[in-house]
Design a protein around this motif. Structure first.
Motif, PDB file in Angstrom:
ATOM      1  N   GLY A  60      27.146  51.915  49.151  1.00  0.00           N
ATOM      2  CA  GLY A  60      25.865  51.957  49.866  1.00  0.00           C
ATOM      3  C   GLY A  60      25.993  52.692  51.189  1.00  0.00           C
ATOM      4  N   LEU A  61      27.085  52.438  51.901  1.00  0.00           N
ATOM      5  CA  LEU A  61      27.363  53.148  53.162  1.00  0.00           C
ATOM      6  C   LEU A  61      27.446  54.657  52.902  1.00  0.00           C
ATOM      7  N   TRP A  62      28.191  55.033  51.869  1.00  0.00           N
ATOM      8  CA  TRP A  62      28.329  56.465  51.555  1.00  0.00           C
ATOM      9  C   TRP A  62      26.977  57.072  51.186  1.00  0.00           C
ATOM     10  N   ALA A  63      26.147  56.311  50.443  1.00  0.00           N
ATOM     11  CA  ALA A  63      24.835  56.829  50.028  1.00  0.00           C
ATOM     12  C   ALA A  63      23.966  57.086  51.262  1.00  0.00           C
ATOM     13  N   LEU A  64      23.961  56.150  52.213  1.00  0.00           N
ATOM     14  CA  LEU A  64      23.141  56.336  53.423  1.00  0.00           C
ATOM     15  C   LEU A  64      23.681  57.485  54.266  1.00  0.00           C
ATOM     16  N   GLU A  65      25.002  57.640  54.311  1.00  0.00           N
ATOM     17  CA  GLU A  65      25.595  58.756  55.057  1.00  0.00           C
ATOM     18  C   GLU A  65      25.265  60.089  54.402  1.00  0.00           C
ATOM     19  N   ARG A  66      25.305  60.097  53.060  1.00  0.00           N
ATOM     20  CA  ARG A  66      24.972  61.327  52.342  1.00  0.00           C
ATOM     21  C   ARG A  66      23.540  61.736  52.666  1.00  0.00           C
ATOM     22  N   ALA A  67      22.650  60.730  52.759  1.00  0.00           N
ATOM     23  CA  ALA A  67      21.245  61.018  53.061  1.00  0.00           C
ATOM     24  C   ALA A  67      21.045  61.312  54.552  1.00  0.00           C
ATOM     25  N   GLY A  68      22.071  61.073  55.385  1.00  0.00           N
ATOM     26  CA  GLY A  68      21.902  61.219  56.838  1.00  0.00           C
ATOM     27  C   GLY A  68      20.832  60.276  57.366  1.00  0.00           C
ATOM     28  N   ALA A  69      20.686  59.098  56.683  1.00  0.00           N
ATOM     29  CA  ALA A  69      19.540  58.230  56.960  1.00  0.00           C
ATOM     30  C   ALA A  69      19.792  57.262  58.109  1.00  0.00           C
ATOM     31  N   HIS A  70      21.021  57.142  58.573  1.00  0.00           N
ATOM     32  CA  HIS A  70      21.326  56.106  59.568  1.00  0.00           C
ATOM     33  C   HIS A  70      22.332  56.655  60.558  1.00  0.00           C
ATOM     34  N   LYS A  71      22.005  56.568  61.847  1.00  0.00           N
ATOM     35  CA  LYS A  71      22.901  57.110  62.871  1.00  0.00           C
ATOM     36  C   LYS A  71      23.628  56.006  63.626  1.00  0.00           C
ATOM     37  N   GLY A  72      23.434  54.755  63.193  1.00  0.00           N
ATOM     38  CA  GLY A  72      24.088  53.646  63.881  1.00  0.00           C
ATOM     39  C   GLY A  72      25.387  53.260  63.185  1.00  0.00           C
ATOM     40  N   LEU A  73      25.788  52.004  63.347  1.00  0.00           N
ATOM     41  CA  LEU A  73      27.001  51.511  62.694  1.00  0.00           C
ATOM     42  C   LEU A  73      26.618  50.742  61.426  1.00  0.00           C
ATOM     43  N   TYR A  74      27.642  50.321  60.701  1.00  0.00           N
ATOM     44  CA  TYR A  74      27.400  49.619  59.443  1.00  0.00           C
ATOM     45  C   TYR A  74      28.051  48.249  59.450  1.00  0.00           C
ATOM     46  N   HIS A  75      27.649  47.452  58.470  1.00  0.00           N
ATOM     47  CA  HIS A  75      28.381  46.225  58.177  1.00  0.00           C
ATOM     48  C   HIS A  75      28.391  46.045  56.661  1.00  0.00           C
ATOM     49  N   VAL A  76      29.597  46.063  56.077  1.00  0.00           N
ATOM     50  CA  VAL A  76      29.736  45.945  54.622  1.00  0.00           C
ATOM     51  C   VAL A  76      29.924  44.468  54.272  1.00  0.00           C
ATOM     52  N   LEU A  77      28.979  43.924  53.479  1.00  0.00           N
ATOM     53  CA  LEU A  77      29.035  42.492  53.154  1.00  0.00           C
ATOM     54  C   LEU A  77      30.139  42.150  52.166  1.00  0.00           C
ATOM     55  N   GLY A  78      30.470  43.094  51.306  1.00  0.00           N
ATOM     56  CA  GLY A  78      31.485  42.823  50.284  1.00  0.00           C
ATOM     57  C   GLY A  78      30.921  42.133  49.065  1.00  0.00           C
ATOM     58  N   GLY A  79      29.588  42.202  48.876  1.00  0.00           N
ATOM     59  CA  GLY A  79      28.967  41.589  47.699  1.00  0.00           C
ATOM     60  C   GLY A  79      27.608  41.031  48.068  1.00  0.00           C
ATOM     61  N   LEU A  80      27.019  40.281  47.136  1.00  0.00           N
ATOM     62  CA  LEU A  80      25.718  39.648  47.363  1.00  0.00           C
ATOM     63  C   LEU A  80      25.850  38.163  47.055  1.00  0.00           C
ATOM     64  N   LEU A  81      25.050  37.343  47.725  1.00  0.00           N
ATOM     65  CA  LEU A  81      25.017  35.922  47.395  1.00  0.00           C
ATOM     66  C   LEU A  81      24.554  35.778  45.956  1.00  0.00           C
ATOM     67  N   SER A  82      25.237  34.957  45.211  1.00  0.00           N
ATOM     68  CA  SER A  82      24.865  34.772  43.813  1.00  0.00           C
ATOM     69  C   SER A  82      25.279  33.376  43.386  1.00  0.00           C
ATOM     70  N   PRO A  83      24.376  32.392  43.564  1.00  0.00           N
ATOM     71  CA  PRO A  83      24.727  31.002  43.254  1.00  0.00           C
ATOM     72  C   PRO A  83      25.226  30.861  41.810  1.00  0.00           C
ATOM     73  N   LEU A  84      24.611  31.613  40.895  1.00  0.00           N
ATOM     74  CA  LEU A  84      25.016  31.499  39.482  1.00  0.00           C
ATOM     75  C   LEU A  84      26.458  31.945  39.268  1.00  0.00           C
ATOM     76  N   ASP A  85      26.894  32.964  40.008  1.00  0.00           N
ATOM     77  CA  ASP A  85      28.274  33.446  39.858  1.00  0.00           C
ATOM     78  C   ASP A  85      29.215  32.770  40.849  1.00  0.00           C
ATOM     79  N   GLY A  86      28.696  31.783  41.579  1.00  0.00           N
ATOM     80  CA  GLY A  86      29.534  31.054  42.524  1.00  0.00           C
ATOM     81  C   GLY A  86      29.914  31.851  43.764  1.00  0.00           C
ATOM     82  N   VAL A  87      29.081  32.861  44.134  1.00  0.00           N
ATOM     83  CA  VAL A  87      29.358  33.616  45.351  1.00  0.00           C
ATOM     84  C   VAL A  87      28.518  33.023  46.489  1.00  0.00           C
ATOM     85  N   GLY A  88      29.157  32.381  47.442  1.00  0.00           N
ATOM     86  CA  GLY A  88      28.462  31.768  48.568  1.00  0.00           C
ATOM     87  C   GLY A  88      28.677  32.560  49.846  1.00  0.00           C
ATOM     88  N   PRO A  89      28.057  32.135  50.954  1.00  0.00           N
ATOM     89  CA  PRO A  89      28.162  32.863  52.223  1.00  0.00           C
ATOM     90  C   PRO A  89      29.602  33.076  52.678  1.00  0.00           C
TER      91      PRO A  89
END
Lengths: 201, 201
Positions: free
Chosen positions: A93-122
């Protein structure tokens, strides 16, 4: 049964290539034959590049981007606007936004999405670290740039709740008709969302 | 312009992966991200498998198959019928026939097809070696299994002319309707060939 025509070294190479996303067992064979024909220009450099990247590339301790320096090239870039953090699911996602030149600030990579069904918590994501980063005076805005899927929206809501504070603006990417998109080919959900958030021209 | 978000080590890996048939620049990025997440189980073993195969796998001096032993596993297999040689353009053809279990004899890999336009002549292929191999008493039949393209057919005709001898049978794969193929989806050339070579049931 006759012996396999493919020796063990070659078979192992094919099996590993077949694990790459985008290659199946058959295209892995084609790739292996291509590599054997291009030993000097591609095969040996690729072997080196793989072990070199495996050794040197690490997750940035600031934002989670992959790089061979830490903090990464994006985080140390003096030209960037340090007051805006863009939250993405992963480095693609970071690379996609950089490719688009859409964001000039910094990033934060979450490393996934919350998914209670798959047991992924905060605690499985870098949400704690994100909240910590937003507590500095420098950060004025967090842009949530997560997928428009159920897990993406769940995660976005969780972040909005936990980032709420008087002096932090929390925003998200707008949803709507893609540039160049034909209405006829768009799903109903996107069309309804685009209509609901219509804007004066 | 801000610095690229992709460091040089990672960029080199992506550029090399993008050279593989079946992967483009975008899927090479996805493959690189996948590899970075799977360093121990895939990335490091793949680096090793590449340099190991680059070191050990050579063309069989008998038939031209790729293997880490020479002569290759097919050529040394005692179970195989040494009286039939099957001529293929490259190793992928050999693998395809082996996968089908279609041939129990030995092979001969030409290393390409005759192509006057691209400057590929008989000396660029292993045709001399093939003729030499057929001169032993052991070989009774040569099956030409080349693509049904212009270059494939040109090469087949050249081989037929040069292999002609009293005690050698030269055959080729038959052309016709593929098993499971719908007539409606077949091209006219295939249908005409299948009709011309029709057989009593």
């Amino acid at each position: 049964m006759p012996a396999s025509p493919i020796g063990p070294e070659l078979q192992r190479l094919i099996d590993l290539l077949a694990k790459l996303p985008g290659l199946g067992p058959r295209s892995a064979k084609r790739a292996a034959l291509y590599l054997l024909k291009k030993r000097e220009p591609v095969m040996q450099p690729l072997a080196f590049a793989l072990s070199d990247a495996a050794d040197k590339v690490t997750g940035c301790s600031e934002c989670g981007n992959w790089d061979s320096i830490d903090p990464c090239a994006v985080c140390v870039d003096e030209e960037r606007d340090r007051s805006v953090l863009c939250v993405v699911e992963d480095v693609s996602g970071l690379w996609a936004l950089e490719r688009a030149g859409a964001h000039k600030g910094l990033y934060h990579v979450l490393g996934g999405l919350l998914s209670p069904l798959d047991g992924v918590g905060p605690d499985d994501l870098t949400i704690g670290r994100l909240i910590e980063r937003t507590k500095t005076d420098e950060v004025k805005e967090v842009v949530i740039a997560l997928a428009a899927t159920v897990d993406g929206q769940t995660t976005a809501h969780y972040l909005m709740e936990h980032l709420e504070s008087a002096d932090l603006r929390v925003t998200r990417l707008s949803q709507g008709v893609p540039v160049g998109g034909e209405l006829d080919y768009l799903d109903e959900g996107t069309l309804a969302a685009a209509m609901k958030t219509r804007r004066p021209v």
